[in-house]
Design an enzyme around this catalytic site. Structure first.
Site, PDB file in Angstrom:
ATOM      1  N   LYS A 188      -6.197  -5.181  14.723  1.00 35.70           N
ATOM      2  CA  LYS A 188      -5.496  -5.044  15.999  1.00 35.70           C
ATOM      3  C   LYS A 188      -4.288  -4.153  15.753  1.00 35.70           C
ATOM      4  O   LYS A 188      -3.373  -4.503  15.008  1.00 35.70           O
ATOM      5  CB  LYS A 188      -5.017  -6.394  16.543  1.00 35.70           C
ATOM      6  CG  LYS A 188      -4.438  -6.220  17.955  1.00 35.70           C
ATOM      7  CD  LYS A 188      -3.621  -7.388  18.435  1.00 35.70           C
ATOM      8  CE  LYS A 188      -2.161  -7.268  18.130  1.00 35.70           C
ATOM      9  NZ  LYS A 188      -1.475  -6.118  18.757  1.00 35.70           N
ATOM     10  N   GLU A 264       3.548  -7.961   5.086  1.00 36.21           N
ATOM     11  CA  GLU A 264       4.501  -6.863   4.824  1.00 36.21           C
ATOM     12  C   GLU A 264       5.508  -6.914   5.959  1.00 36.21           C
ATOM     13  O   GLU A 264       5.190  -6.553   7.099  1.00 36.21           O
ATOM     14  CB  GLU A 264       3.771  -5.510   4.834  1.00 36.21           C
ATOM     15  CG  GLU A 264       2.764  -5.325   3.721  1.00 36.21           C
ATOM     16  CD  GLU A 264       3.408  -5.140   2.370  1.00 36.21           C
ATOM     17  OE1 GLU A 264       4.612  -4.840   2.299  1.00 36.21           O
ATOM     18  OE2 GLU A 264       2.697  -5.331   1.363  1.00 36.21           O
ATOM     19  N   CYS A 298      10.819  -0.016   7.870  1.00 40.14           N
ATOM     20  CA  CYS A 298      11.100  -1.301   7.224  1.00 40.14           C
ATOM     21  C   CYS A 298      11.952  -1.115   5.981  1.00 40.14           C
ATOM     22  O   CYS A 298      12.731  -1.981   5.621  1.00 40.14           O
ATOM     23  CB  CYS A 298       9.778  -1.978   6.865  1.00 40.14           C
ATOM     24  SG  CYS A 298       8.676  -0.911   5.928  1.00 40.14           S
ATOM     25  N   GLU A 397      17.986  -7.146  10.715  1.00 38.45           N
ATOM     26  CA  GLU A 397      17.340  -5.833  10.739  1.00 38.45           C
ATOM     27  C   GLU A 397      17.553  -5.210  12.121  1.00 38.45           C
ATOM     28  O   GLU A 397      17.159  -5.798  13.128  1.00 38.45           O
ATOM     29  CB  GLU A 397      15.840  -6.010  10.467  1.00 38.45           C
ATOM     30  CG  GLU A 397      15.098  -4.699  10.354  1.00 38.45           C
ATOM     31  CD  GLU A 397      13.596  -4.892  10.125  1.00 38.45           C
ATOM     32  OE1 GLU A 397      12.992  -5.735  10.812  1.00 38.45           O
ATOM     33  OE2 GLU A 397      13.042  -4.191   9.261  1.00 38.45           O
TER      34      GLU A 397
HETATM   35  P1  NAD Z   1       6.019  -7.222  15.528  1.00 39.02           P
HETATM   36  O1  NAD Z   1       6.058  -8.357  14.577  1.00 39.02           O
HETATM   37  O2  NAD Z   1       6.688  -7.383  16.832  1.00 39.02           O
HETATM   38  O3  NAD Z   1       4.516  -6.820  15.863  1.00 39.02           O
HETATM   39  C1  NAD Z   1       3.606  -6.459  14.848  1.00 39.02           C
HETATM   40  C2  NAD Z   1       2.196  -6.756  15.307  1.00 39.02           C
HETATM   41  O4  NAD Z   1       2.051  -8.163  15.473  1.00 39.02           O
HETATM   42  C3  NAD Z   1       1.832  -6.136  16.642  1.00 39.02           C
HETATM   43  O5  NAD Z   1       0.512  -5.666  16.571  1.00 39.02           O
HETATM   44  C4  NAD Z   1       1.935  -7.315  17.598  1.00 39.02           C
HETATM   45  O6  NAD Z   1       1.106  -7.212  18.730  1.00 39.02           O
HETATM   46  C5  NAD Z   1       1.464  -8.450  16.717  1.00 39.02           C
HETATM   47  N1  NAD Z   1       1.915  -9.789  17.120  1.00 39.02           N
HETATM   48  C6  NAD Z   1       3.051 -10.143  17.775  1.00 39.02           C
HETATM   49  N2  NAD Z   1       3.086 -11.489  17.948  1.00 39.02           N
HETATM   50  C7  NAD Z   1       1.960 -11.990  17.394  1.00 39.02           C
HETATM   51  C8  NAD Z   1       1.429 -13.305  17.245  1.00 39.02           C
HETATM   52  N3  NAD Z   1       2.070 -14.381  17.698  1.00 39.02           N
HETATM   53  N4  NAD Z   1       0.247 -13.457  16.608  1.00 39.02           N
HETATM   54  C9  NAD Z   1      -0.417 -12.380  16.113  1.00 39.02           C
HETATM   55  N5  NAD Z   1       0.030 -11.113  16.249  1.00 39.02           N
HETATM   56  C10 NAD Z   1       1.210 -10.916  16.862  1.00 39.02           C
HETATM   57  O7  NAD Z   1       6.603  -5.970  14.730  1.00 39.02           O
HETATM   58  P2  NAD Z   1       6.816  -4.496  15.293  1.00 39.02           P
HETATM   59  O8  NAD Z   1       7.982  -4.516  16.214  1.00 39.02           O
HETATM   60  O9  NAD Z   1       5.528  -3.933  15.759  1.00 39.02           O
HETATM   61  O10 NAD Z   1       7.180  -3.703  13.965  1.00 39.02           O
HETATM   62  C11 NAD Z   1       8.467  -3.658  13.446  1.00 39.02           C
HETATM   63  C12 NAD Z   1       8.600  -4.613  12.276  1.00 39.02           C
HETATM   64  O11 NAD Z   1       7.610  -4.326  11.300  1.00 39.02           O
HETATM   65  C13 NAD Z   1       9.919  -4.470  11.562  1.00 39.02           C
HETATM   66  O12 NAD Z   1      10.420  -5.748  11.257  1.00 39.02           O
HETATM   67  C14 NAD Z   1       9.564  -3.720  10.296  1.00 39.02           C
HETATM   68  O13 NAD Z   1      10.461  -3.938   9.242  1.00 39.02           O
HETATM   69  C15 NAD Z   1       8.202  -4.243  10.014  1.00 39.02           C
HETATM   70  N6  NAD Z   1       7.437  -3.335   9.159  1.00 39.02           N
HETATM   71  C16 NAD Z   1       7.198  -3.680   7.859  1.00 39.02           C
HETATM   72  C17 NAD Z   1       6.510  -2.815   7.021  1.00 39.02           C
HETATM   73  C18 NAD Z   1       6.248  -3.181   5.588  1.00 39.02           C
HETATM   74  O14 NAD Z   1       5.365  -2.580   4.985  1.00 39.02           O
HETATM   75  N7  NAD Z   1       6.948  -4.145   5.003  1.00 39.02           N
HETATM   76  C19 NAD Z   1       6.029  -1.603   7.507  1.00 39.02           C
HETATM   77  C20 NAD Z   1       6.284  -1.272   8.827  1.00 39.02           C
HETATM   78  C21 NAD Z   1       6.972  -2.154   9.649  1.00 39.02           C
END
Ligand code: NAD
Length: 494
Positions: A188, A264, A298, A397
């Site tokens: 997804k 991650e 991130c 963050e």
């Molecule tokens: P997010 O957690 O809001 O969403 C990520 C994904 O999770 C999306 O596809 C979203 O639809 C899904 N999601 C949301 N709630 C869910 C639930 N209850 N159950 C299952 N899926 C759910 O994050 P974001 O805003 O898309 O991305 C930003 C974050 O990602 C930042 O915190 C960033 O640091 C992190 N990030 C980490 C890495 C890494 O490799 N460590 C890389 C990129 C981004």
């Protein structure tokens, strides 16, 4: 969408092409069974870019069923055959890097003309294709009368849930190790940037990847992501996103079939600069780290600790670098180098909330501190200095072009302050003293440490992942495939 004139010839042709927004299940593009769609908004113009199908629970079930049916044949293929598909996929995607850059620009605001992340991500496919032959167990002759061996075997149906900030790379970082180890997968993508990942699905169709091996669905965290995380037929899930959602994924796994989870997550990465540092390298490294992808990384070095002896010199140079490198523009215009808008209104408001907090708490704002432009979700590159260590801007963050710069005098004290965070994704130190550099490398609590460099420095053959609340598991490198296989001990009596 950006105008044809604005985007120039390189991207103009894509403005006239229809945009695929359907789900990719069992090798076919299909509408959502519930007939639901959602809009993707261009963050530079605040206008609709495309409509995308929203997968309901029935669509998640269909995708998982397709992956389950595809698993036996896929897992029985030779390493060579599976690797061959990944190489073909990389070649097919390479022909469409401009299209993906265009789709990223109109969905999450990444500058198209300087886009390199999609191209870079193809290396993950080629790297894991090359690893195919090395996925195997080991043997032991240590028990008299026995030969014992271990098998590394695929889980079966796996899942990936990805964020929006590097849309295609995040999909490929899961697809490649999952498939090369013999799993099938349902991914997804983020609802905020689903368009470029659909090109991955198109290329899978084009190269004839067996049906059901890779399935791509779109939709929100609930119900789509949650249904995948709770699915009883999914045996492993790999999630990249916020720490908050990471907790929800672990909970969903615990409440369903205890599927294996790798995470991650977010970061609040420290960058420490000593007086003997080469500032001509440290300043641009610090600026790029926080400006890259409009601060939506991130691994962004969002907490800089500079020694008091060079603080004025460093801060002045950093201010100039932030203002110069951080110039923003329409993501489709050729002069826009580093920075477009934040991904969407929600994220824009989140960053603005931190800037309001800084104002309300009379924090020193050396540059920026507010929005830019009347239209689009642009935030000015911002430096906050001398914020209390326990303030929100130092602890949470921000995920925008906002860096905090604090000073230090004592080595032990700065190490403790650098580590005083729940996060542990990336940490950096600039110094010419090799002993001090290695001491920091050893003591910094982070999955990656940069010495005289900072994020985004990474390598495909080096593990990437977080300590503490920044994650669980590793992506990339020889270690990644361990997280996509079950280990079995086989005892053979002689
Ligand atoms: P997010 O957690 O809001 O969403 C990520 C994904 O999770 C999306 O596809 C979203 O639809 C899904 N999601 C949301 N709630 C869910 C639930 N209850 N159950 C299952 N899926 C759910 O994050 P974001 O805003 O898309 O991305 C930003 C974050 O990602 C930042 O915190 C960033 O640091 C992190 N990030 C980490 C890495 C890494 O490799 N460590 C890389 C990129 C981004």
């Amino acid at each position: 969408m950006g105008s044809v004139a604005a985007s120039g010839d390189r991207f103009a042709k894509f403005e006239k092409q229809p945009i695929e927004g359907r789900l990719y299940i069992n090798g076919e593009f299909v509408e959502s069974k519930a007939g639901k769609i959602f809009d993707v908004i261009n963050p530079a113009t605040e206008k609709k870019s495309a409509s995308v199908s929203e997968a309901g629970v029935e669509d998640v079930d269909a995708a998982v069923a397709a992956a389950k049916a595809a698993f036996p044949a896929w897992s029985e293929l030779s390493a060579d055959a599976r690797g061959g598909y990944l190489l073909k996929l990389a070649d097919a995607l390479e022909k469409r890097t401009d299209e993906m850059a265009y789709l990223d620009a109109i969905s999450m605001g990444a500058p198209a003309h300087t886009s390199f992340l999609n191209q870079m991500a193809l290396t993950a496919l080629r790297y894991f294709a090359g690893r195919a032959w090395d996925i195997h167990g080991d043997s032991s002759l240590n028990t008299p009368g026995f030969v014992n061996v271990t098998f590394r075997q695929p889980f079966g149906v796996t899942a990936g849930i990805t964020p929006w900030n590097v849309p295609v790379a995040m999909v490929l970082f899961k697809l490649a190790p999952a498939l090369i180890t013999g799993n099938t997968i349902v991914i997804k993508a983020s609802e905020k940037a689903p368009l470029a990942p659909i090109i991955v699905a198109k290329c899978c169709e084009e190269i004839g990847l067996p049906k059901g091996v890779f399935n791509l669905i779109n939709g929100f965290g609930r119900p789509t992501g949650e249904a995948l995380a709770k699915h009883m037929d999914v045996r492993k899930i790999s999630f990249t996103g916020s720490t908050l959602t990471g907790r929800a994924i672990k909970k969903a796994a615990a409440e369903s079939n205890l599927k294996k989870v790798s995470l991650e997550l977010g970061g609040k990465s420290p960058l420490v600069i000593f007086p003997d540092a080469d500032l001509s390298k440290a300043v641009p490294a610090a600026a790029v780290s926080i400006l890259m992808n409009s601060g939506q990384a991130c691994i962004a070095s969002s907490r800089v600790y500079v020694h008091a002896d060079i603080a004025d010199q460093f801060t002045e140079a950093m201010k100039s670098a932030m203002e110069e490198m951080g110039k923003s523009g329409d993501p489709l215009t050729s002069t826009t180098a580093m920075r477009g808008p934040q991904v969407d209104k929600l994220q824009f408001n989140r960053v603005m909330d931190f800037l309001t907090y800084a104002k309300e708490n009379n924090l020193e704002v050396l540059t920026g501190g507010d929005r830019e432009r009347d239209t689009g979700f642009y935030i000015a590159p911002t430096i906050i200095s001398n914020a209390p260590e326990d303030s929100r801007v130092m602890k949470e963050e921000i995920f925008g072009p906002v860096v905090c710069i604090n000073t230090f005098t004592d080595e032990e004290d700065v190490l403790n302050r650098a580590n005083d965070t729940e996060y542990g994704l990336y940490a950096s130190v600039f110094t010419r003293d090799i002993s001090r550099a290695l001491k920091f490398a050893k003591r910094m609590e982070a999955g990656s440490v940069g010495i005289n460099t900072s994020s985004p420095t990474m390598a495909f053959d080096m593990p990437f992942g977080g300590w503490k609340a920044s994650g669980d598991g590793r992506e990339l490198s020889m270690h990644a495939t361990d997280h996509w296989t079950e280990l079995k001990s086989v005892f053979i009596a002689l």
